[in-house]
Scaffold this active site. Structure first.
Site, PDB file in Angstrom:
ATOM      1  N   GLN A 135       0.732  -1.310  -0.014  1.00 53.00           N
ATOM      2  CA  GLN A 135       0.147  -0.097  -0.040  1.00 53.00           C
ATOM      3  C   GLN A 135       0.707   1.158  -0.046  1.00 53.00           C
ATOM      4  O   GLN A 135       2.112   1.248   0.065  1.00 53.00           O
ATOM      5  CB  GLN A 135      -0.762   0.115   1.327  1.00 53.00           C
ATOM      6  CG  GLN A 135      -2.075  -1.023   1.056  1.00 53.00           C
ATOM      7  CD  GLN A 135      -3.089  -0.810   2.349  1.00 53.00           C
ATOM      8  OE1 GLN A 135      -2.863  -1.446   3.319  1.00 53.00           O
ATOM      9  NE2 GLN A 135      -4.059   0.142   2.082  1.00 53.00           N
ATOM     10  N   HIS A 136       0.160   2.451  -0.532  1.00 53.21           N
ATOM     11  CA  HIS A 136       0.576   3.659  -0.144  1.00 53.21           C
ATOM     12  C   HIS A 136       1.706   4.264  -1.178  1.00 53.21           C
ATOM     13  O   HIS A 136       1.961   5.497  -1.144  1.00 53.21           O
ATOM     14  CB  HIS A 136       1.379   3.716   1.319  1.00 53.21           C
ATOM     15  CG  HIS A 136       0.257   3.348   2.444  1.00 53.21           C
ATOM     16  ND1 HIS A 136      -0.814   3.604   2.306  1.00 53.21           N
ATOM     17  CD2 HIS A 136       0.882   2.682   3.414  1.00 53.21           C
ATOM     18  CE1 HIS A 136      -1.353   2.980   3.549  1.00 53.21           C
ATOM     19  NE2 HIS A 136      -0.642   2.258   4.191  1.00 53.21           N
ATOM     20  N   ASP A 145      -2.272  -4.886   0.340  1.00 53.44           N
ATOM     21  CA  ASP A 145      -1.870  -6.102   0.986  1.00 53.44           C
ATOM     22  C   ASP A 145      -2.778  -6.597   2.115  1.00 53.44           C
ATOM     23  O   ASP A 145      -2.831  -7.842   2.027  1.00 53.44           O
ATOM     24  CB  ASP A 145      -0.061  -6.145   1.229  1.00 53.44           C
ATOM     25  CG  ASP A 145       0.006  -4.986   2.074  1.00 53.44           C
ATOM     26  OD1 ASP A 145      -0.750  -4.183   2.601  1.00 53.44           O
ATOM     27  OD2 ASP A 145       1.414  -4.707   2.216  1.00 53.44           O
TER      28      ASP A 145
END
Length: 428
Positions: A71-72, A228
């Site tokens: 992520q991110h 995830d």
């Protein structure tokens, strides 16, 4: 029966599972490494994905596929579809000052209400603010912002610098909920926050519903993918009432919730999940390495460490380890250190030290459970995953410390399996 393919494009590597939808069995796998670092050229992920696909037997007989990923991470694209600079990953902390700036400008309570998050350096919004302030020429070139799994899905569908249709970028609720400029409650992007971070508006991936799909160049169904943690929860079959406790280098505690969560303290991140529910999450810094350190101090293997810990009574005769070896995020104590207390001639034994380490680590994770409970999220069952969950002592002591029934699923590639489960729903 149809075969489907699920991908886990993690920080460390790309892992693939091919699943027979008639039996649920994994029939093929593939894997390729990713480069180390907190700032990575996304082209390396693309090359790894192709290598892992070759290792897994390619896509020729695949009916549907989906990608789960870290992520991110900020993937900034120009109007030609080219990557502008290396992606800043979730573990790149250079944007910590930007996070505080955004909190000062908008207020933690307002940000939590609008996005489910209070910014920290992990989230995409802070990386965009850092880009605006430190690389203004690059920021001005940004035409679209994607996350790692968004960009890989776009590329594998046949788009990229040679076919730069930026409007074909797609994502899912779970990954969008980790950006800091998407509202899980309304399902809409917060364009004001995006512009405040980047300095201008930009194309963002279309957020698909959990059962929605697109196609690739060969007509295969393509799922929305997932971040995830959400993909892992889907792979595990987690449902409302379940909390997934991942004991890796760091720890995560996330629960499936039927309602969106807003925590102005920032302790709980109000993510969405991959099924249409929500996935409030708490992160801790000290997890499996607590056991690693204690085993090293005692000069034993992990199996021997478990035997020692299980020889001691519950509570370790009053010996207590506060396991903040690297500070802590939950609670937010970045400068804290670990401490061992309650030492007496009776309690200062090797078994008690081992037991205190296990209990201390689990209490740290239990603080995450308490934060979820404080927000009214019902918790009935803990699913223990990650390397630390393979410890016999951890498995046996966890129910007592966490105050929940505990199940330990067989080790597996649950992020990739979650992506494959999402793909399977498209051909069922």
């Amino acid at each position: 029966m149809p075969l489907v393919l699920g991908v886990d494009s993690s920080t460390q590597s790309c892992k693939i599972v091919v699943v027979d939808t008639s039996t649920g069995a994994v029939v093929r796998t593939g894997r390729a490494p990713h480069p180390e670092g907190t700032s990575v050229d996304p082209e390396a992920w693309w090359q790894a994905l192709n290598a892992a696909l070759a290792d897994a037997g390619a896509l020729d007989d695949i009916a549907a596929w989906s990608i789960g990923g870290q992520q991110h991470g900020m993937v900034a694209l120009d109007e030609s579809g080219a990557v502008i600079r290396d992606a800043l990953l979730w573990n790149d902390t250079r944007s910590s000052g930007a996070a505080q700036e955004l909190i000062d400008e908008f207020g933690a309570e307002a940000l939590a209400s609008r996005t489910g998050l209070v910014p920290v350096a992990s989230f995409t919004i802070t990386k965009l603010r850092w880009l605006r302030d430190h690389e203004p020429e690059n920021a001005a070139r940004v035409a679209a912002v994607a996350l790692p799994h968004d960009w890989l899905t776009w590329r594998l569908r046949g788009f990229g610098p040679d076919n730069p249709v930026l409007d074909e970028l797609i994502t899912d609720r779970s990954d969008a909920s980790g950006t800091g400029y998407w509202n899980p409650a309304t399902g809409e992007y917060d364009r004001e926050l995006l512009a405040a971070a980047l300095g201008h508006d930009a194309i963002l991936p279309r957020v698909l519903a959990p059962d929605e799909s697109v196609t690739d160049a060969d007509g295969r169904r393509v799922g929305a993918g997932a971040g995830d943690n959400a993909a892992a929860a889907l792979g595990l079959g987690a449902v409302p009432g379940d909390v997934v406790v991942s004991i890796g280098t760091s720890g995560t505690v996330c629960a499936v919730s039927t309602t969106p969560i807003s925590d102005p303290s920032g302790t709980v991140a109000g993510f969405a999940d991959a099924s249409g529910n929500f996935l409030p999450l708490v992160a801790t810094l000290n997890a499996a390495r607590v056991v690693d350190v204690a085993a090293a101090l005692l000069g034993v293997t992990h199996d021997e460490f478990s035997e020692l810990a299980l020889r001691a009574a519950s509570g370790a005769d009053g010996l207590t380890l506060l396991p903040y070896f690297e500070g802590e995020r939950t609670p937010n104590l970045p400068d804290a250190t670990a401490s061992l207390s309650g030492m007496t001639l009776a309690s200062a034994t090797r078994p008690n030290l081992a037991r205190a380490a296990v209990e201390g680590m689990l209490r740290g994770l239990g603080a995450g459970l308490d934060a979820l409970r404080d927000l009214g999220i019902p918790l009935e069952r803990a699913l223990l995953i990650g390397g630390g969950a393979q410890s016999e002592a951890v498995r046996r002591i966890a129910p007592e410390v966490l105050g929940l029934a505990v199940e330990v699923p067989e080790p597996g590639e649950y992020v990739a399996l979650g992506a494959a489960r999402q793909a399977a729903a498209l051909v069922g």
